[in-house]
Design an enzyme around this catalytic site. Sequence first.
Site, PDB file in Angstrom:
ATOM      1  N   ASP A 289     -28.312  50.178 127.683  1.00  0.00           N
ATOM      2  CA  ASP A 289     -28.018  51.156 128.841  1.00  0.00           C
ATOM      3  C   ASP A 289     -29.546  51.665 129.440  1.00  0.00           C
ATOM      4  O   ASP A 289     -31.100  51.790 129.314  1.00  0.00           O
ATOM      5  CB  ASP A 289     -28.736  52.701 127.517  1.00  0.00           C
ATOM      6  CG  ASP A 289     -28.578  53.859 127.818  1.00  0.00           C
ATOM      7  OD1 ASP A 289     -28.741  54.256 129.314  1.00  0.00           O
ATOM      8  OD2 ASP A 289     -28.539  55.115 127.139  1.00  0.00           O
ATOM      9  N   GLU A 382     -37.971  56.997 120.564  1.00  0.00           N
ATOM     10  CA  GLU A 382     -37.136  57.249 121.148  1.00  0.00           C
ATOM     11  C   GLU A 382     -36.210  57.918 119.769  1.00  0.00           C
ATOM     12  O   GLU A 382     -35.308  56.738 119.376  1.00  0.00           O
ATOM     13  CB  GLU A 382     -35.655  55.771 121.918  1.00  0.00           C
ATOM     14  CG  GLU A 382     -34.627  56.373 122.819  1.00  0.00           C
ATOM     15  CD  GLU A 382     -33.772  56.354 121.799  1.00  0.00           C
ATOM     16  OE1 GLU A 382     -33.275  57.036 120.899  1.00  0.00           O
ATOM     17  OE2 GLU A 382     -32.894  55.101 121.384  1.00  0.00           O
ATOM     18  N   GLU A 391     -28.941  63.053 113.532  1.00  0.00           N
ATOM     19  CA  GLU A 391     -29.796  62.249 112.870  1.00  0.00           C
ATOM     20  C   GLU A 391     -30.853  62.403 112.387  1.00  0.00           C
ATOM     21  O   GLU A 391     -31.571  61.802 111.360  1.00  0.00           O
ATOM     22  CB  GLU A 391     -30.501  60.585 113.815  1.00  0.00           C
ATOM     23  CG  GLU A 391     -28.959  60.206 114.450  1.00  0.00           C
ATOM     24  CD  GLU A 391     -29.860  58.725 114.609  1.00  0.00           C
ATOM     25  OE1 GLU A 391     -30.363  58.782 114.572  1.00  0.00           O
ATOM     26  OE2 GLU A 391     -28.281  58.570 116.128  1.00  0.00           O
ATOM     27  N   HIS A 530     -25.873  55.624 126.987  1.00  0.00           N
ATOM     28  CA  HIS A 530     -25.105  55.616 125.240  1.00  0.00           C
ATOM     29  C   HIS A 530     -24.762  57.395 124.622  1.00  0.00           C
ATOM     30  O   HIS A 530     -24.214  56.682 123.663  1.00  0.00           O
ATOM     31  CB  HIS A 530     -25.748  54.503 124.656  1.00  0.00           C
ATOM     32  CG  HIS A 530     -26.730  55.066 124.482  1.00  0.00           C
ATOM     33  ND1 HIS A 530     -27.970  55.087 124.790  1.00  0.00           N
ATOM     34  CD2 HIS A 530     -27.019  55.371 122.705  1.00  0.00           C
ATOM     35  CE1 HIS A 530     -29.296  55.616 124.027  1.00  0.00           C
ATOM     36  NE2 HIS A 530     -28.637  55.356 122.922  1.00  0.00           N
TER      37      HIS A 530
END
Length: 582
Positions: A289, A382, A391, A530
């Site tokens: 990406d 990230e 998440e 992505h």
Amino acid sequence: MSGDSDSDDCDMPSLVSNGAAAPPGAQSVVDYDEDLGEEMYVDGLSPALDLFSTKKFKTAEDCLDHCKEVHGLDLAVLKKRLSMDTFSYIRFVNYIRSESPSPGFVMSLSSQAKWGDLKYMKPVIEDDPLLMFNFEEELDPQDEDDENGFEIDISRELNDEIANPRNFHNQLSTASTSSTDSSITSNVTIGEDSVMMPLDKFNELKKQFDAMALELREKDNELSTVYEDMTKMKGVAKTLFNTSGEAEATSSKAKHKLVPVSEARTVEEDHSYFQSYAHYSIHYEMLSDSVRTSSYRDALVKNPDRLRDALVLDIGCGTGILSMFAAQAGAKAVVGVDCSDIIYQAMDIVRENKMDDKVKLVKGRLEETELPYEKYDIIVSEWMGYFLLFEGMLDSVLAARDKYLAPGGMVLPNRCTIELCAIADTERYDSLVGFWSDVYGYKMSCMRSPILEEASVEVVPNQYVVSNSVNVLDLNINTCTVADTEFSSSFELKITKDCDLTGILGYFDTFFDLPTPVMFSTGPQVKPTHWKQTVFFLPEKLPVKASQTLSCKMVCKRMKTDARALKVSLTLDEKTYRYTVD
């Protein structure tokens, strides 16, 4: 980043307003509770399931009263007869839920042996209200005469001795000392009873009970390790069931408190999440990406004055690419942390690029891992997931910030926003919804609603956007808290053309506010990443006109059953739709 989680069919937990600044149109999430209605929120514990039937009760007390009056299960009698404490009560409840014995059988027992195994410390029903019952203080023991109301095995005293290896072992030892090598039989006296047996049989029995006694001591040691957790559970139970007004208010606040993922899930429970990042394919997807990776590279390498001689912490370092960018930019030392097994490949990568003198990698969950430096000048990560917050990895970044960031330090990226817009993609909508009308000649209409209730992660061409984009969340990563990851925001969408609206599209923008600033977007108007975009398809197409304004509202919360997943409520012109992001 992406990961798997279980869906949550339960109501969404209420949100906590933390007083932080919110984007235009945002309002207190607590106030919004009244708008959404009872179905989205939980005001107490789950119903208490009867121990011997499928009947449910509002409170644990009502359930236990029913067990006594209908099933004849008197906990007060058992508590006194078997000297039960909170731990044995917890095992008792889980034993009944696991093994389904009859009430009469349970009342006839003369020891705790049936539920003595530590496996019964694990709840059979998650958040079981009966396990929160204040057993030791709320349950009033009955008089001794109360036992007369039950039929109890007349051999109970003898069974008690056999079921208790400590007492019986002492008696066996006494009997063995009175025996001689020339004896053919030995007498073992238990109460007023006498048992005759051959000496070799007696010795074999004694060995068995020696082994039982040893096993019991080992289990006692294991039980002591969970004492602290059980003590905490008792404290929680006292708070929940305190009837005073002040205690109820405190309990209500505690109920709505949002805890970080590391407190909601153990490393073992999170094993599948961390394991997903051990697969090479996901790292290929992220590294390839170019929008993502080059943006991080530019933010670090193009700001050498900010990185020079700095101590850098890379959270969720994966293959170590960001750590190596930081080292390249002039950092004094870089520490990368990851709980996935990919860390071992990252170590090889760092050595292969001859950066092991500056970059040190550590395996483990950040909240539970000791790091080589006390403070860091820059924390980079990230952490973003689908729809930014999926998440829940931001929790670890915030925990690291509060513990490790040096005064004057900075978290990168330092700001992220969530944007929404309306889309009209009838071809995609018809293929998704209409597909279930004819699946190889069969109708599967029951699949339509569940599919639409799951937010879809996909790339949406900009040509299908039919409204302005609005900001519903603006997170300053250097100052926000975990509570800010749940939000409520009111907004308006202005339609740009006549069309049939098919959904609301969400994406996020990421900012590195440095001397040489860098930002990137995951929106439909730029090169795809992505992360793609997150689409909330409507149950039915909504006809709209150019220049029409839609009054909207979004509420985003974490699932109760999976702290890494999200539950979203979306209101368009007074109609509310609910979705999951998992």
